[in-house]
Motif scaffolding. Structure first.
Motif, mmCIF file in Angstrom:
data_model
loop_
_atom_site.group_PDB
_atom_site.id
_atom_site.type_symbol
_atom_site.label_atom_id
_atom_site.label_comp_id
_atom_site.label_asym_id
_atom_site.label_seq_id
_atom_site.Cartn_x
_atom_site.Cartn_y
_atom_site.Cartn_z
ATOM 1 N N PRO A 83 1.391 -0.773 0.181
ATOM 2 C CA PRO A 83 -0.070 -0.121 0.253
ATOM 3 C C PRO A 83 0.896 1.057 0.068
ATOM 4 N N LYS A 84 2.056 1.251 0.390
ATOM 5 C CA LYS A 84 2.629 2.382 0.969
ATOM 6 C C LYS A 84 2.919 2.567 -0.337
ATOM 7 N N THR A 85 3.614 1.482 -1.413
ATOM 8 C CA THR A 85 4.172 1.746 -3.040
ATOM 9 C C THR A 85 3.274 2.642 -3.486
ATOM 10 N N LEU A 86 1.770 2.214 -3.638
ATOM 11 C CA LEU A 86 1.093 2.208 -4.472
ATOM 12 C C LEU A 86 0.676 4.332 -4.097
ATOM 13 N N ALA A 87 0.450 4.269 -2.625
ATOM 14 C CA ALA A 87 0.475 5.994 -2.156
ATOM 15 C C ALA A 87 1.647 6.527 -2.559
ATOM 16 N N LYS A 88 2.577 6.232 -2.805
ATOM 17 C CA LYS A 88 4.220 7.356 -2.860
ATOM 18 C C LYS A 88 3.922 7.159 -4.778
ATOM 19 N N LEU A 89 3.398 6.445 -5.442
ATOM 20 C CA LEU A 89 3.111 6.354 -6.922
ATOM 21 C C LEU A 89 2.040 7.049 -7.138
ATOM 22 N N ALA A 90 0.935 7.391 -6.348
ATOM 23 C CA ALA A 90 -0.250 8.571 -6.413
ATOM 24 C C ALA A 90 0.130 9.883 -6.219
ATOM 25 N N CYS A 91 1.365 9.959 -5.771
ATOM 26 C CA CYS A 91 1.369 11.294 -4.834
ATOM 27 C C CYS A 91 3.088 12.308 -5.515
ATOM 28 N N VAL A 92 3.571 11.269 -5.978
ATOM 29 C CA VAL A 92 4.796 12.100 -6.282
ATOM 30 C C VAL A 92 5.640 11.161 -8.006
ATOM 31 N N SER A 93 4.698 10.333 -8.798
ATOM 32 C CA SER A 93 4.402 9.683 -10.711
ATOM 33 C C SER A 93 3.663 9.084 -10.683
ATOM 34 N N SER A 94 3.701 9.391 -12.385
ATOM 35 C CA SER A 94 2.406 9.209 -13.004
ATOM 36 C C SER A 94 2.845 7.851 -14.142
ATOM 37 N N LYS A 95 3.082 7.141 -12.609
ATOM 38 C CA LYS A 95 3.235 5.485 -13.323
ATOM 39 C C LYS A 95 2.818 4.384 -12.592
ATOM 40 N N GLY A 96 1.977 4.952 -12.068
ATOM 41 C CA GLY A 96 1.558 3.539 -10.674
ATOM 42 C C GLY A 96 -0.042 3.946 -11.844
ATOM 43 N N PRO A 97 -1.322 3.106 -11.117
ATOM 44 C CA PRO A 97 -2.066 2.426 -11.335
ATOM 45 C C PRO A 97 -3.053 4.166 -10.947
ATOM 46 N N PRO A 98 -4.403 3.543 -12.574
ATOM 47 C CA PRO A 98 -5.319 4.141 -12.142
ATOM 48 C C PRO A 98 -6.381 4.615 -10.653
ATOM 49 N N PHE A 99 -6.877 5.526 -10.539
ATOM 50 C CA PHE A 99 -7.489 5.486 -9.343
ATOM 51 C C PHE A 99 -8.451 6.610 -8.869
#
Length: 78
Positions: A26-42
């Motif tokens: 979950p922490k990885t997904l949270a970081k991707l949501a904040c600092v990257s556009s390479k995470g899954p859409p939500f």
């Protein structure tokens, strides 16, 4: 067909790990949501991020490279 209910961040991480064998927290997904556009859409519902299974599937599959038989093929596949 009605889409299944969206997943909260912890459920989304567990789903990715169980379905694709890609370690995810979950922490990885949270970081991707904040600092990257390479995470899954939500989507956000209030302060809660919600992930669709289709979005998670598409994101996880995009992380995979082509099938190869040996490491020398990596250069050829690129």
């Amino acid at each position: 067909m009605i889409d299944e209910r969206p997943l909260r961040r912890t459920e989304a991480a567990e789903y990715i790990t169980a379905k694709f064998g890609i370690p995810c927290s979950p922490k990885t997904l949270a970081k991707l949501a904040c600092v990257s556009s390479k995470g899954p859409p939500f989507r956000k519902a209030g302060r809660f991020p919600l992930y669709s299974r289709q979005g998670l599937d598409d994101w996880a599959l995009a992380k995979f490279g082509p099938e190869i038989r040996n490491t020398a093929e990596i250069r050829q596949a690129a």
